[in-house]
Design an enzyme around this catalytic site. Structure first.
Site, PDB file in Angstrom:
ATOM      1  N   ASP A 198      22.091  23.877 -19.116  1.00 46.48           N
ATOM      2  CA  ASP A 198      22.166  25.293 -19.501  1.00 46.48           C
ATOM      3  C   ASP A 198      23.460  25.536 -20.264  1.00 46.48           C
ATOM      4  OD1 ASP A 198      22.019  28.015 -19.737  1.00 46.48           O
ATOM      5  OD2 ASP A 198      21.722  28.414 -17.597  1.00 46.48           O
ATOM      6  N   HIS A 200      24.065  28.671 -21.547  1.00 46.23           N
ATOM      7  CA  HIS A 200      24.339  30.094 -21.350  1.00 46.23           C
ATOM      8  C   HIS A 200      24.576  30.840 -22.665  1.00 46.23           C
ATOM      9  CE1 HIS A 200      24.424  29.722 -17.002  1.00 46.23           C
ATOM     10  NE2 HIS A 200      25.231  28.686 -17.119  1.00 46.23           N
ATOM     11  N   GLU A 224      18.856  24.586 -22.442  1.00 44.11           N
ATOM     12  CA  GLU A 224      18.659  26.029 -22.279  1.00 44.11           C
ATOM     13  C   GLU A 224      19.703  26.849 -23.033  1.00 44.11           C
ATOM     14  OE1 GLU A 224      18.881  29.296 -18.646  1.00 44.11           O
ATOM     15  OE2 GLU A 224      17.989  27.323 -18.269  1.00 44.11           O
ATOM     16  N   GLU A 250      16.081  34.370 -20.925  1.00 40.59           N
ATOM     17  CA  GLU A 250      16.564  35.109 -19.758  1.00 40.59           C
ATOM     18  C   GLU A 250      17.188  36.451 -20.135  1.00 40.59           C
ATOM     19  OE1 GLU A 250      20.624  33.811 -18.063  1.00 40.59           O
ATOM     20  OE2 GLU A 250      19.793  31.965 -18.900  1.00 40.59           O
ATOM     21  N   ASP A 273      12.776  36.329 -17.238  1.00 38.76           N
ATOM     22  CA  ASP A 273      13.251  36.550 -15.877  1.00 38.76           C
ATOM     23  C   ASP A 273      12.468  37.727 -15.316  1.00 38.76           C
ATOM     24  OD1 ASP A 273      14.724  37.513 -13.598  1.00 38.76           O
ATOM     25  OD2 ASP A 273      16.452  36.371 -14.292  1.00 38.76           O
ATOM     26  N   HIS A 300      12.990  32.173 -15.555  1.00 39.45           N
ATOM     27  CA  HIS A 300      14.387  32.200 -15.132  1.00 39.45           C
ATOM     28  C   HIS A 300      14.471  32.921 -13.796  1.00 39.45           C
ATOM     29  CE1 HIS A 300      18.552  33.918 -15.234  1.00 39.45           C
ATOM     30  NE2 HIS A 300      18.832  32.706 -15.680  1.00 39.45           N
TER      31      HIS A 300
END
Length: 391
Positions: A198, A200, A224, A250, A273, A300
């Site tokens: 990830d 972010h 991700e 997400e 999400d 997510h």
């Protein structure tokens, strides 16, 4: 079927799983919404949003003004009213509140008919659900140790994370450290465990491409959020340059947010999400839109038991589902143990389909009294020159 007589949000203070290595991070309170009907049914949903607990709580109270007195069975009508009846639509706060309400209404529907929610949506398309979890942190030795522990708990898929506050254009140390971290975990857990990384949304396209090339030999399930969300052109630069499958979603909060990413086929995996993207109703629509472009769905979810159990309902009945993120605490957690109707047992990386009526959670408001939210937040990261960084 019955009239809604009460919509009540609760703040529950919980120590969320430390998935990024931030010591002492609480991530805010867990918001649980309870909806009661005049024939005695109760439905529950979770609207947890880190560091915006008060805002979500207030949005639920605003939505309650419309919901009280309405027919609880009109789930789609209520979704449309809550979304459309504000000139300023969408956004993470309102969509998180709406997500919790949508979960609670589906929970009531399942309980009314005595079946899990996935049964109301056409039935299951699989027999069990694959999960992944997080070792947490960036220290290589610690992450390896935690990875082996999570595999011992039954997981067969793990998501790692890059360190915070990368540089803007070039960051060779980050690329090297990320490769070494993933390589060390891969060597420790073997080839049969799925690995993800990830980012972010922290990286520029140039760094993301460099990182993607470095990771290609390590057989990642996906990379991700390599670049910030909503810049589809930036994501396409990365997708066209690397062979590692990309994932994002997400920080997209409804089907309209996802539209250009889906239509441009910028990623291989969508990550709505359910706790922010409009609940069960909207997450299913997003997944169906992705299916038309041969995209997989990996919802997510670093959330609590409410979003986790609601996400499992989607996983059960979604054809293009791949894997479900899980933040189930290792060992025992009093809040999780109290809220799950049936315990979740991980066997060879999978959990069984949920069988409890509704979503599969319960809530005693004494939890909010025993675990009050203390209003805590977190500090902000900085880069080398003291400027604002990114987790």
């Amino acid at each position: 079927m019955a009239k809604i007589v009460e919509v009540t949000p609760f703040k529950v203070g919980v120590q969320v799983e430390n998935i990024t290595g931030r010591p002492g991070r609480t991530g805010g309170g867990m918001v649980i919404v309870r909806i009661r009907t005049d024939d005695g049914l109760e439905g529950y949903g979770e609207g947890t949003l880190a560091h915006k607990t008060r805002a979500v709580f207030g949005a639920v109270e605003d939505f309650a003004e419309y919901l009280v007195g309405q027919d609880d069975s009109l789930i789609e009508r209520h979704w449309q009213v809550l979304y459309r009846n504000s000139f300023q639509r969408g956004g993470v706060i309102m969509m998180t509140a709406q997500s919790a309400i949508d979960q609670a209404l589906w929970d009531i529907a399942g309980k009314r008919f005595g079946v899990p929610v996935w049964q109301l949506m056409g039935g299951a398309v699989r027999d069990r659900i694959l999960l992944y979890t997080h070792p947490g942190g960036w220290d290589r030795d610690v992450v390896v140790e935690h990875s082996l522990a999570r595999v011992e708990e039954g997981y067969r898929a793990l998501k790692l994370t890059i360190r915070p506050a990368p540089e803007m254009i070039r960051d060779t140390p980050l690329v090297e450290a990320s490769y070494e971290l993933v390589a060390a975990v891969r060597e420790a857990v073997g080839d049969d465990v799925k690995l993800m990384l990830d980012c972010h949304g922290k990286l520029s396209p140039s760094i993301a491409i460099e990182l993607g090339h470095a990771l290609e030999p390590l057989d990642l399930l996906f990379l991700e959020e390599p670049v910030p969300p909503r810049n589809v052109e930036a994501m396409l630069l990365v997708r066209n340059a690397v062979s590692v499958p990309l994932a994002t979603g997400e920080r997209m909060y409804n089907r309209w947010d996802f539209r250009t990413t889906i239509e441009s086929q910028a990623v291989s995996v969508l990550q709505p999400d359910l706790g922010h993207a409009g609940g069960i109703s909207e997450t299913r629509r997003i997944a169906a839109a992705g299916e038309t472009y041969f995209m997989g769905v990996a919802p997510h979810n670093p959330r609590g038991p409410g979003v986790t159990m609601a996400s499992l309902q989607i996983a059960a009945c979604t054809p293009n589902f791949i894997i479900q993120e899980s933040a189930i605490p290792p060992g025992s957690s009093e809040t999780w143990d109290a809220m799950l109707v049936e315990p979740l047992t991980i066997t060879d990386g999978y959990v069984d389909l949920p069988r409890a009526p509704g979503i599969g959670i319960q809530f005693d408001e004494s939890l909010a009294e025993r675990f009050p939210w203390d209003g805590s937040d977190t500090s902000h990261p900085t880069v080398a020159d003291g400027g604002v960084g990114d987790w």
